[in-house]
Scaffold this active site. Structure first.
Site, PDB file in Angstrom:
ATOM      1  N   HIS B  64       0.858  -1.182   0.000  1.00 21.07           N
ATOM      2  CA  HIS B  64       0.000   0.000   0.000  1.00 21.07           C
ATOM      3  C   HIS B  64       0.900   1.239   0.000  1.00 21.07           C
ATOM      4  O   HIS B  64       1.959   1.263   0.636  1.00 21.07           O
ATOM      5  CB  HIS B  64      -0.942   0.019   1.209  1.00 21.07           C
ATOM      6  CG  HIS B  64      -2.192  -0.799   0.991  1.00 21.07           C
ATOM      7  ND1 HIS B  64      -2.981  -1.249   2.009  1.00 21.07           N
ATOM      8  CD2 HIS B  64      -2.775  -1.248  -0.157  1.00 21.07           C
ATOM      9  CE1 HIS B  64      -4.010  -1.935   1.514  1.00 21.07           C
ATOM     10  NE2 HIS B  64      -3.891  -1.955   0.196  1.00 21.07           N
ATOM     11  N   ASP B  66       1.088   4.143   1.334  1.00 21.68           N
ATOM     12  CA  ASP B  66       1.596   4.842   2.514  1.00 21.68           C
ATOM     13  C   ASP B  66       2.702   4.057   3.229  1.00 21.68           C
ATOM     14  O   ASP B  66       3.239   4.520   4.239  1.00 21.68           O
ATOM     15  CB  ASP B  66       0.455   5.197   3.487  1.00 21.68           C
ATOM     16  CG  ASP B  66      -0.379   3.987   3.892  1.00 21.68           C
ATOM     17  OD1 ASP B  66      -0.486   3.035   3.101  1.00 21.68           O
ATOM     18  OD2 ASP B  66      -0.928   4.001   5.006  1.00 21.68           O
ATOM     19  N   HIS B 142      -4.367  -8.235   6.563  1.00 24.54           N
ATOM     20  CA  HIS B 142      -4.785  -6.930   6.061  1.00 24.54           C
ATOM     21  C   HIS B 142      -5.568  -7.146   4.762  1.00 24.54           C
ATOM     22  O   HIS B 142      -5.912  -8.281   4.426  1.00 24.54           O
ATOM     23  CB  HIS B 142      -3.536  -6.069   5.841  1.00 24.54           C
ATOM     24  CG  HIS B 142      -3.816  -4.625   5.574  1.00 24.54           C
ATOM     25  ND1 HIS B 142      -4.793  -3.897   6.231  1.00 24.54           N
ATOM     26  CD2 HIS B 142      -3.226  -3.746   4.720  1.00 24.54           C
ATOM     27  CE1 HIS B 142      -4.783  -2.658   5.777  1.00 24.54           C
ATOM     28  NE2 HIS B 142      -3.851  -2.540   4.858  1.00 24.54           N
ATOM     29  N   ASP B 213       0.213  -3.270   8.493  1.00 28.60           N
ATOM     30  CA  ASP B 213      -1.152  -3.060   8.963  1.00 28.60           C
ATOM     31  C   ASP B 213      -1.820  -4.426   9.172  1.00 28.60           C
ATOM     32  O   ASP B 213      -1.548  -5.357   8.411  1.00 28.60           O
ATOM     33  CB  ASP B 213      -1.953  -2.297   7.921  1.00 28.60           C
ATOM     34  CG  ASP B 213      -1.429  -0.890   7.638  1.00 28.60           C
ATOM     35  OD1 ASP B 213      -0.544  -0.417   8.332  1.00 28.60           O
ATOM     36  OD2 ASP B 213      -1.943  -0.284   6.688  1.00 28.60           O
ATOM     37  N   HIS B 271      -0.133   4.498  13.292  1.00 26.67           N
ATOM     38  CA  HIS B 271      -0.988   4.372  12.106  1.00 26.67           C
ATOM     39  C   HIS B 271      -2.432   4.792  12.392  1.00 26.67           C
ATOM     40  O   HIS B 271      -3.389   4.176  11.946  1.00 26.67           O
ATOM     41  CB  HIS B 271      -0.957   2.917  11.579  1.00 26.67           C
ATOM     42  CG  HIS B 271      -1.374   2.789  10.145  1.00 26.67           C
ATOM     43  ND1 HIS B 271      -2.668   2.569   9.758  1.00 26.67           N
ATOM     44  CD2 HIS B 271      -0.669   2.858   8.993  1.00 26.67           C
ATOM     45  CE1 HIS B 271      -2.738   2.488   8.443  1.00 26.67           C
ATOM     46  NE2 HIS B 271      -1.536   2.667   7.945  1.00 26.67           N
TER      47      HIS B 271
END
Lengths: 315, 315
Positions: B64, B66, B142, B213, B271
């Site tokens: 992802h 970010d 995730h 994440d 996060h």
């Protein structure tokens, strides 16, 4: 003022703590055009309090990282912000695959269409036009295929001379548009009132030329002739002329020569090599050739000189 | 201290003016490991005064933006800085094409080898080992394939009890290495001196677990049991549990439950969703479950509690 340039970053090659890589936001005739998009551009846009939702057109000069690595992050953020209108991206052939491959791997959920306009013409061409603005490429000479961009407002409509118009009761509101477009007034009884009597000169249409990265390329002068603001890269000083030629960059002197030949209103230098700590040396080299040269500042906002002053400068 | 964690950024999704997306620099046993690399990480590394030349290993949790959009910019900068030693990049399958395609389009001149270690195993595995450190994956849950990483120092050698050693003149310097490795001393006349008499306990070996994440995933607890520092994402508070489940994230409560079950020394949350302006609400939710929870700060530096204090906490 109908043209406003915000320099989001002007650093070359390596992003630094206090100087972002190349990116600019050009507001022209209420359009918001992003020019180049180095890493971190989206944060610079936030600092400049730019309205992300108004950015629908992005112009990328070339596919070197310091001009394009922030594009995927900006696109992703526009998705997270729920953008729905299409995003038009103009840039060298390859930019579509460059972006789409990243979107594929990051499994981005596209909320809007991205329309890629890939460029490979080595001659100048008009790549965008609407009712108020035109954008033309400025073919540059760098290590890879590179375009600068010329943004110019179309001629504006003439302004009504209301006092003069009121002297002619036969002129109705529905006639105004013809007058603004320069037509004479024809009355029903066959008399003609010249447009010059009824209208005033239109407001000036402004133009901006972005030229980075490039070797000295004087054949761009006809394309950018009389431009109001010229941004031209000046990576080196003249004592490193060979380095400039080798790496595909310009010196401050060369940038000034382009501005002088083009009869530009103002020259903004940029894309300086990190070896220069005091950038005033750039002005020292450029100003003797083109006096109205300035250094950019991070998040600095630039507008053309007001008309009267500019006319004085040019005469 | 042989473990030092610098939080370069801990924001979720959209980079903001004052909070960079996920990236961390872990110094462990003199290795410099970069964990995740959101856009702008190279500038954060500069702000942290990190030595770019020491970064030879990068661990990416998932693709992802970010967590990975800053990677190509960092690689390009390492090239411009003339890096020569290989760069090892660990990350999900696809990361090689993701990076190589960008390098191809930007015509980057590679001055060093990039060795991609693509991961697709859904079970924990040891992916790196040298004489002092091991790195294991922590399979997370995730929206796309994601790993956390467990970094742990190998057991250190025992320390010589110099006073005790000096009481035995027959022990020579060349015997020291065997003693540090835990062996008893065998003299030429056949007598044995126990290692316990000649050496002291080794310094503690530290460990760090990065988990972001992920949804709440208690089956990672055995992997990270007794970890000294646990970074665990906490995007939401419990009142948005459904949102957390849907988007593949954890709540502060869930992060604390993981830390408690794992008997972690310290929990750093991160996060966070941008909806939370005052992050103390995260602590309010986590601390009743796991007291030694802290919020990160941008460029904050974290070390394990000193041994004695930690032992007190755990008993």
């Amino acid at each position: 003022m109908s043209l406003k340039l915000t320099i989001l970053g002007f650093n070359s090659a390596i992003p630094k703590k206090r100087s972002a890589p190349t990116a600019q936001l050009l507001e022209i005739a209420n359009r918001h055009f992003l020019i180049d998009c180095g890493e971190g551009t989206q944060v610079q846009l936030r600092k400049a309090k730019a309205k992300f939702s108004k950015i629908n057109h992005i112009f990328i000069s070339h596919l070197h990282g310091d001009h394009v690595f922030g594009l995927i992050g900006l696109i992703s953020t526009l998705q997270l912000l729920g953008k729905e209108t299409p995003l038009y991206i103009f840039g060298p052939k390859g930019i579509q695959d460059f972006i789409l491959n990243q979107l594929k791997h990051t499994q981005a959920r596209c909320t809007f269409d991205i329309v890629f306009e890939e460029l490979e013409n080595k001659k100048t061409e008009k790549i965008f036009e609407d009712d108020k603005v035109e954008v033309h490429t400025i073919p540059l000479n760098h290590r890879i295929y590179t375009n600068g961009y010329l943004f110019k407002e179309k001629p504006k409509k003439r302004k009504l001379n209301i006092d003069a118009v009121k002297n002619h009761p036969e002129i109705q509101v529905c006639d105004y548009e013809n007058l603004k477009c320069g037509k004479d007034f024809q009355s029903e009884n066959g008399t003609t009132i010249s447009n010059a009597e009824l209208t005033l000169e239109p407001e000036k249409s402004f133009s901006y030329a972005f030229c980075s990265d490039t070797r000295f390329k004087p054949d761009i002068v006809p394309i950018i002739k009389n431009v109001d603001i010229l941004y031209h890269e000046a990576t080196f000083l003249s004592d490193l002329q060979e380095m400039a030629d080798y790496t595909g960059h310009s010196t401050a002197k060369e940038a000034a020569m382009i501005a002088k030949e083009a009869n530009a209103g103002k020259l903004i230098l940029g894309h300086f090599s990190n070896r220069y700590k005091d950038l005033n040396v750039m002005l020292d080299e450029a100003k003797p050739i083109f006096e109205n040269t300035i250094l950019p500042t991070q998040l600095g906002v630039y507008e053309p000189e007001i008309h009267a002053i500019k006319m004085d400068i040019k005469t």
